[in-house]
Structures are given as C-alpha cells and as structure tokens.
Design a protein around this motif. Structure first.
Motif, short mmCIF file in Angstrom:
data_model
loop_
_atom_site.label_atom_id
_atom_site.label_comp_id
_atom_site.label_asym_id
_atom_site.label_seq_id
_atom_site.Cartn_x
_atom_site.Cartn_y
_atom_site.Cartn_z
N GLU A 378 50.53 92.03 19.44
CA GLU A 378 50.55 92.89 21.05
C GLU A 378 52.33 92.29 21.48
OE1 GLU A 378 47.68 91.19 23.45
OE2 GLU A 378 46.14 91.51 21.33
N LEU A 379 52.65 93.30 22.75
CA LEU A 379 53.52 92.72 23.53
C LEU A 379 53.44 91.96 24.73
CD1 LEU A 379 56.08 93.93 24.02
CD2 LEU A 379 55.72 95.38 26.02
N TYR A 380 53.72 91.16 24.49
CA TYR A 380 53.62 89.81 25.46
C TYR A 380 53.83 90.63 26.86
CZ TYR A 380 53.76 85.22 27.40
OH TYR A 380 53.58 84.21 28.47
N VAL A 381 52.66 90.00 27.73
CA VAL A 381 53.65 90.49 29.07
C VAL A 381 54.29 89.35 29.56
CG1 VAL A 381 52.66 91.38 31.25
CG2 VAL A 381 51.74 92.04 28.71
N MET A 382 55.35 89.53 29.54
CA MET A 382 56.20 87.80 31.03
C MET A 382 56.28 88.40 32.22
SD MET A 382 57.99 85.55 29.58
CE MET A 382 59.10 86.15 28.59
N PRO A 383 55.88 87.14 32.93
CA PRO A 383 54.55 87.36 34.07
C PRO A 383 56.70 87.56 34.87
CG PRO A 383 54.79 85.03 33.12
CD PRO A 383 54.94 85.47 31.99
N SER A 384 56.00 87.27 36.12
CA SER A 384 57.07 87.70 37.17
C SER A 384 57.26 86.38 37.93
CB SER A 384 56.06 89.46 38.69
OG SER A 384 55.38 88.30 38.95
N THR A 385 58.15 86.81 38.51
CA THR A 385 58.62 85.81 39.36
C THR A 385 58.26 85.34 40.31
OG1 THR A 385 61.40 86.59 39.09
CG2 THR A 385 61.00 84.61 40.72
N LEU A 445 61.85 77.54 43.54
CA LEU A 445 60.93 78.48 42.98
C LEU A 445 62.33 78.85 42.46
CD1 LEU A 445 59.21 79.26 46.24
CD2 LEU A 445 57.68 78.48 44.17
N LEU A 446 61.67 79.90 41.46
CA LEU A 446 63.21 80.90 41.25
C LEU A 446 62.99 82.04 41.47
CD1 LEU A 446 60.75 81.36 37.75
CD2 LEU A 446 63.19 79.97 38.25
N LYS A 447 65.21 82.03 42.14
CA LYS A 447 65.03 82.94 42.52
C LYS A 447 65.04 84.69 41.63
CE LYS A 447 68.29 80.35 45.14
NZ LYS A 447 69.31 80.47 46.05
N ASP A 448 65.47 84.69 40.56
CA ASP A 448 64.85 85.79 40.06
C ASP A 448 64.87 85.90 38.16
OD1 ASP A 448 67.42 84.98 38.69
OD2 ASP A 448 69.25 86.63 39.56
N MET A 449 64.65 86.99 38.07
CA MET A 449 63.72 86.70 36.43
C MET A 449 64.98 86.99 35.23
SD MET A 449 60.59 88.50 34.95
CE MET A 449 60.52 88.95 32.92
#
Length: 617
Positions: A378-385, A445-449
């Motif tokens: 399967e294609l891994y669904v990368m989590p959002s920021t 916290l992350l600012k962007d992906m």
C-alpha cells in the motif's frame, strides 16, 4: 532417488506435537512455551528426521524450520555421550546464536544437556573450555567450525546429524567451499538435513553428492511473507529520507523497530542522526565487536534501545519479540532480502508493520516485491503537519498525567507555591515557563511539512503514473521539445553540468538549452525540436556525474512564446552539419565544441568541430 513432497500451507492439519513421536521432555518444553500445533513444514519433516532419513527442506524464513530439525534431534540425543552428536552450520553469528538458544529452550527439561554456539569474533578460550567439558550439540559458522576441526578441538567421531541451515545464504556469502570441506570430514553414516529458501545449482550439487536418498519437502504456493505483516511504501529518495523517517517515527505507535540500510557506514550515520533527534537508537554492523553486538541485541530485547539500524547480513536471524516495525530505509538488492528483512516482525502469528522507502527509479523493485510476496504494497499515507502537532500535544498532556500520578512532587509543589506568592505570578504561567525550559530551543510544533518526494510534497501512486508524461513547472515553447535525463540532485547535478554536457556533445549554443528543472532522481530540459538521430543517440549515452543520462523525449502541452532564435540550433550536428553524413564528411560549423570528445564526425553526426576526436575524420 529423491522423494518429493509439496505442502500447501492453506490446508488445515489435525496433527499435534503429541502425534510426532517426540520425547516427553520435549513435549513438556513445548507446553511451557505454548506451542500447540506444528507448522506445515514441521509436521512433514519431523517424522523423517526422527526416522533418520536425510531431508532437503525448501522454505522461506519464518516457517518454523528450526523447530522442524531441533525437536526430533533432541528427542534422539544420547545424554551419556559427551562429544558432539549434532553439528548445525549457519551463515551468520546471529543465526548461530538464535539456533543455539532454540535448542536450549526446547531442551529445558533435559538435565545435563549442553549446546555450544561457536563463531568468529568470540574468544577461543571459552569455547575450548566448553568443548572439553562436553557438549551434545554444536552450532557454528563454517569458518570457526573449520578452525576447531583443524586444531582437533572439535571432534566429530560420534556425529549423528549434520544440519545445513540457510544453505543458499552460505552460498551467497562465499562459504560453500568451507561447507563442502566440513561435509567431507564427517562420518559417512551421519544424517543430513539441508534447509534452503532457494535451490541454485551449487546447492543441488551438494544435495546430489552428499545426501542419501533425501526426502525433499517444499512449501507450495505460499506467499513469502506473513499475512500478519502490513506492507506499505513511501516514495522518497536522497536527502529527503531522514525527514520522512522522522515524520514516520512521530506518527507511528511502535514498540521496537529495525531499520535496514545497505552499508556499515550508513548504520552508524543514521543512528547518530536519530540519537540527535532524541531517539534511543543503535547501529549494528560487522565492524562492531561481537560482545558489544550481543549487548546491543540484549538491550533491544529489554527495551533499553527502541531502534536498531542494521544491514542484511548482521540482522539476519534476529528474533526479538518486541519488533513491531521494520523500515527499509534503503531498498534491498533482491526480493529474498526483502522477505528476510520484514520477517523480523510479524513472527509467530504476531502482527507487524513493514515500511519501504522507494525512489522513483526503484519502482521496478516495488513491483517485483509485490509479485514475490503475493501482496499489494500500500501507499503510505504520510500524516499532515496538523496530525503531527496534535499528536505532540496529546503526548505532552499524557506525560503531565503520568508525572502527576507518580510520587515525589511535594518538594516541587512547595517551590512553585513559594514562587507564586513571591512574584505574584499565576501557577499557569509558571507551568508554561517550566515546559519551555524542558523543551529548550527546539520548536515544539512543526511549521510546515518537509518535502519528502522529488518535486512535490504530496506523493502520486506509482501505478497511476503511466507512460513518459512529465509534470513541469513551465509551459513548453513552440519549436522546442522536452527531454528527461536520468540524473538529478541525488548525484549533486547542477544546471551547469547539464548545459555543459549538452552543449559539448550536441553542439547546441547554451541560449537554446532552456527550462532546466532538476529533481531528486531525474531532470528535464527543453531543446530545439528536430534533433537528428545521430545526436540523440550520442546524448543518450552521455554521462553526467558518472551516470548515463539516458535521454528520452516526454509528452507535454505546448504553450508560451516562440523563442527568439530557431535557426542553426544544432551547430555541428544539425542540418548544416549533417551534410557530412554519419561518416563525418563535411566540415560543418565548429559551434561550442571546444575540447569536446564528440564534437563532430561519426559520433555527433556533423562536421569535425574544434577538438573533435581523430575517429571523426
């Protein structure tokens, strides 16, 4: 003549271990570890080994082959004989240790039983003392076994059974001559059990030369990976891999992880980078001393290390129950290596996760893996920021809850209360200041992906991208064609490299080499249309950064303005230069071919050009 038996793993069996003529001590040990029914290969092979027949077992890792030979062998051990009755040859130290541990586990209720693993990298003294004391089973790597045999410290006069475990891997690692030498030194009456996932020619040769009318047992029609392993891939390459890995480690809930890389150096480098990011990680490679390697594996088993970074050979045979994830940071060289890698998780019916990093140029290996495993990856669904930030917040809140439930807060409570009264600052602000102190300079916290795929943040499924169509940032101008080059930023390629190579090889002025876009694993460039075949063939073989660019034209929509010039673009190779023909006749225009190794003549299809090779005359 070989008797062949094929097993369908999907066919249910009513056989139990009690039906297999195993000793009471072995059956008791099996009860202790909770084994109820034998696997298909165990049910088939155990009776043959018990009967003293030679056996050829063909099965992938994780099928239970160790128990298939260990259980009947232990049931036949003569405890009164203190010299080795069983010799097991294994390709790696780790597998030798694992097999020896399995023998010890199954022989738990056999008083006085001794098994000895012998392998390079460990002290001879300890092995010599145990051999003198007396052992019933020796499990070792070919090189160290040969050393002891030559020194006369390992005597095989009473050898009853010889096991060759993972024979194809011993062949791949170059041990096959050593294996044959050992076979030749053993008593001709010994029983042989050979296990191999594949049957290359040299393994068949050993079977024909040394095994006596063996029973050939093979697992038929079985997917090569456990159905309990969920397989996913993420399309990423080069410098983006570390960002992708960090994101996955934050998103996944894991216990223990093994990350596979190709080289010893990469194990250390990646371990250091993960440690710098706060993860409990360690490298495992052949340059690390054996006792230290054993300590690392023990720490992984005890939960003192969460992430192990290793290569195929070193991690082969590792069986650590808490491994929930296997991450293929580097794509393996073949499908069998992939199967062995992900077989470190999802063992003995447990669920497991396997994640594969794939660069666009490696998509053929992805398809091969799917065919070999009979499973779609399967294609891994990368989590959002936002997903990652929400998880960080929840984890932080959970840490607060856990700390509040612990004892020993009285002193700190008193200090906070005093500070609140002295400075008239609310407790909420004091807590926030303390949290910031703990966090340090690293943003919470992350600012962007992070960009984890060449050219685009969001991945496209490789299977939905057909043909050679190229997605590009700028429209194609009239009078030009777009081409793809199989080199990119992974090789530190820059636009100047591309301009220089094309200008020199094709005789095109740099002003007609337009719209260069460099991605991780490939680049695109717009060149004047009407490229002669001779120049196209030359460019296809042209090398940048040591790699052939393998030039191919791609489909794009036309748009934009016509270029300022469209005449005489292929200088020394275009219509004017082509008058010289493929034999290099005609002088043509020298153009940009200063010092070019193919400035004209036969290779560029045009005139001689300044600096052209002699063969172009």
């Amino acid at each position: 003549m070989t008797e062949t038996t094929e097993i369908n793993p999907e066919t249910p069996s009513e056989i139990t271990f009690k039906d297999l003529d195993l000793s009471p001590e072995i059956l008791k040990s099996l009860d202790d570890v909770g084994y109820e029914k034998p696997s298909p290969i165990q049910a088939e092979i155990i009776p043959h080994v018990s009967a003293g027949r030679d056996v050829l077992g063909q099965a992938q890792t994780g099928t239970g082959k160790t128990a298939a030979f260990a259980l009947p062998i232990l049931s036949k051990i003569d405890m009164s004989i203190k010299t080795p009755q069983v010799l097991v040859l294994a390709p790696t130290r780790e597998l030798a240790i694992q097999v020896a541990e399995a023998f010890q586990k199954y022989a738990k209720h056999m008083k006085g039983f001794h098994v000895l693993p012998i392998y390079g990298g460990s002290s001879y003294d300890g092995q010599l003392r145990q051999l003198k004391r007396g052992v019933h089973v020796v499990v070792g790597t070919p090189g160290r076994v040969m050393d002891h045999m030559r020194r006369k410290t390992l005597k095989l006069d009473n050898l009853k059974t010889l096991v060759l475990d993972e024979a194809d891997e011993m062949l791949r690692m170059g041990f096959i001559d050593d294996v044959e030498w050992v076979l030749e030194q053993t008593p001709p009456t010994r029983q042989i059990a050979l296990f191999s996932a594949t049957m290359p020619t040299q393994i068949r040769k050993i079977t024909n030369n040394y095994l006596n009318k063996p029973v050939h047992v093979t697992i038929k029609g079985k997917a090569t990976t456990a159905v309990t392993i969920r397989q996913r891939y993420w399309m990423v390459s080069g410098r983006h891999k570390l960002d992708a890995l960090t994101r996955i480690l934050e998103a996944e809930t894991f216990d223990g992880i093994i990350i596979f890389v190709r080289t010893k150096t990469a194990t250390v480098e990646l371990a250091e980078k993960l440690q710098a990011r706060g993860y409990s990680a360690a490298a495992l490679n052949g340059d690390i001393a054996q006792n230290q390697r054993e300590q690392i594996v023990n720490k992984l088993k005890k939960g003192q290390i969460d992430i192990l970074i290793g290569t195929d050979v070193v991690a082969r045979g590792l069986d650590v129950e808490r491994i929930s994830h296997v991450i293929n940071y580097d794509v393996p060289h073949d499908t069998e290596s992939y199967v062995h890698r992900i077989g470190r998780t999802g063992r003995a019916g447990r669920s497991g996760e396997a994640i594969l990093f794939v660069a666009p140029r490696e998509k053929r290996m992805l398809y091969a893996i799917e065919r070999a495993t009979n499973q779609r990856v399967e294609l891994y669904v990368m989590p959002s920021t936002e997903d990652i930030n929400n998880k960080r917040i929840e984890d932080f809140k959970q840490k607060i809850t856990t700390t509040l439930e612990a004892n020993g807060l009285e002193l700190f409570s008193k200090i906070i209360e005093e500070y609140e009264e002295e400075h008239n600052i609310p407790a909420q602000e004091i807590a926030a200041a303390l949290a910031k102190m703990v966090q340090g300079s690293e943003p919470f916290l992350l600012k962007d992906m992070p960009k984890v795929r060449a050219g685009r943040d969001e991945p496209r499924d490789l299977r939905s991208h057909g043909g050679n169509r190229e997605y590009h940032d700028k429209p194609l101008a009239k009078g030009f064609s777009r081409y793809r080059l199989e080199v990119g930023s992974d090789l530190d390629v820059r636009s100047g490299n591309i301009v220089g190579a094309i200008a020199n090889e094709a005789g095109i002025d740099s002003e007609f080499i337009n719209n260069i876009v460099i991605r991780d694993d490939h680049s695109t460039v717009d060149l004047p249309e009407g490229m002669p075949d001779s120049i196209f063939k030359t460019l296809k073989k042209t090398r940048i950064a040591g790699k052939a660019i393998n030039l191919e034209q791609v489909e794009v929509e036309f748009g934009g303005d016509e270029p300022r010039k469209r005449r005489g673009n292929f200088r020394g190779g275009g219509r004017g230069g082509d008058r010289g023909g493929r034999s290099g006749g005609g002088r043509g225009r020298p153009g940009n071919n200063r010092g070019s190794r193919s400035g004209g003549g036969e290779r560029s299809g045009g005139g001689r050009g300044r600096g052209a090779p002699r063969r172009g005359r």
